[in-house]
Scaffold this active site. Structure first.
Site, short mmCIF file in Angstrom:
data_model
loop_
_atom_site.label_atom_id
_atom_site.label_comp_id
_atom_site.label_asym_id
_atom_site.label_seq_id
_atom_site.Cartn_x
_atom_site.Cartn_y
_atom_site.Cartn_z
N THR A 1 25.51 2.53 -40.65
CA THR A 1 24.25 1.97 -40.18
C THR A 1 24.47 0.77 -39.26
OG1 THR A 1 24.05 0.79 -42.28
CG2 THR A 1 22.78 2.80 -42.06
N ARG B 1 18.43 8.81 -46.37
CA ARG B 1 17.63 8.67 -47.59
C ARG B 1 17.22 7.25 -47.91
NH1 ARG B 1 20.87 12.91 -48.07
NH2 ARG B 1 20.00 14.82 -48.91
N HIS C 1 31.40 17.13 -44.40
CA HIS C 1 30.26 17.76 -43.73
C HIS C 1 30.54 18.09 -42.27
CE1 HIS C 1 27.67 15.69 -47.06
NE2 HIS C 1 28.22 16.82 -47.47
N CYS D 1 30.70 28.03 -31.95
CA CYS D 1 29.93 29.26 -31.73
C CYS D 1 29.78 29.97 -33.06
CB CYS D 1 30.60 30.17 -30.71
SG CYS D 1 29.75 31.77 -30.55
N CYS E 1 31.67 33.89 -32.27
CA CYS E 1 33.12 34.03 -32.04
C CYS E 1 33.93 32.86 -32.56
CB CYS E 1 33.41 34.28 -30.56
SG CYS E 1 33.24 32.81 -29.50
N CYS F 1 30.95 34.16 -25.40
CA CYS F 1 30.39 35.42 -25.90
C CYS F 1 28.86 35.46 -25.88
CB CYS F 1 30.89 35.69 -27.32
SG CYS F 1 30.08 34.68 -28.59
N ASN G 1 27.33 -0.43 -52.50
CA ASN G 1 26.11 0.23 -52.03
C ASN G 1 24.90 -0.64 -52.37
OD1 ASN G 1 25.14 2.74 -50.75
ND2 ASN G 1 23.93 2.96 -52.62
N ILE H 1 27.57 -4.07 -46.41
CA ILE H 1 28.86 -3.40 -46.28
C ILE H 1 29.75 -4.04 -45.21
CG2 ILE H 1 29.93 -1.20 -45.55
CD1 ILE H 1 27.46 0.16 -46.95
#
Length: 242
Positions: free
Chosen positions: A16, A24, A111, A119, A122, A147, A210, A228
């Site tokens: 951030t 969230r 992630h 793609c 392909c 493709c 956190n 942080i």
């Protein structure tokens, strides 16, 4: 005896300070624009050209490729450069750990990455820069140049499974580390969040940095609520001297 292996598990809160909004938090993307979730949901993305058009526009407007590493990313890379064995497991797709100087092979992106494009037919990979240049040039939903298939960011969208190989590597890090630092993550998205519990169960010192409470706070040896950008560099300076 060698230095302790330090695992840094980073979530959206890590970035951030680099100008990338979290999802969230109180000002998170999902709270401000609930419909935005469709833009990163695989079934919607694949079925609807309008969703793809909006998704590419969102990426161009957010300017994620313009983001630069902040003090927290730099502190992690500095710890590694200083001789402490460090592995990064991240929920983020921004590539800022690598830009800060962490070696690619020591960063496990659960992630995927928003810096590459894939793609869906392909599996050819190209850069996000190329795709956004085509969008800017008048192609609202650029197709694979090889493709003609649908292109998507090389990220794990909602409705897609994590790469089992990357998850397996992350689990090995969690089980093998001496210190596990969870930073900027609500630790609510599974199976990624369970890595914190896995590390604690294996005997690692668990530290959570956190702003909000997490389901794993009770397992932690230390919980830090400070910002942080200042808290993580100070913590890693302590870790480096152990």
């Amino acid at each position: 005896m060698g230095k302790s292996l330090v695992a840094v598990f980073s979530g959206a809160g890590m970035s951030t300070d680099s100008g990338i909004p979290d999802y969230r938090g109180p000002q998170g993307l999902w709270r401000r624009e609930p419909d935005a979730e469709k833009l990163v949901t695989y079934a919607h993305y694949m079925a609807d050209p309008e969703i793809r058009r909006r998704s590419w526009l969102m990426r161009a407007e957010v300017g994620a490729l313009d983001a630069r590493p902040n003090a927290a990313h730099l502190a992690v890379a500095d710890l590694e450069r200083g001789g402490t064995p460090v592995r990064v497991v991240t929920q983020n797709v921004d590539g800022l750990h690598q830009l800060a100087g962490m070696p690619e092979r020591k960063v496990f992106e659960l992630h995927g990455t928003a810096r590459s494009v894939l793609c869906t037919d392909c599996r050819a990979r190209s850069t996000m820069e190329e795709a956004l240049a085509r969008v800017a040039g008048g192609e609202p939903d650029p197709a694979c140049p090889r493709c003609g298939g649908i292109l998507k960011p090389a990220t794990v969208m909602f409705g897609q499974r994590l790469d089992p190989e990357v998850l397996g590597q992350a689990m090995a890090v969690a089980k093998g580390c001496d210190v596990f630092i969870a930073v900027g993550s609500t630790l609510q998205v599974q199976p990624a969040a369970s890595l914190a519990g896995m590390a604690a169960e294996a005997g690692a010192r668990l530290i959570i940095v956190n702003a909000q409470e997490t389901p794993y706070d009770s397992l932690a040896d230390e919980v830090i609520r400070e910002p942080i950008g200042t808290a993580l560099p100070a913590l890693l300076a302590r870790v480096a001297t152990r």
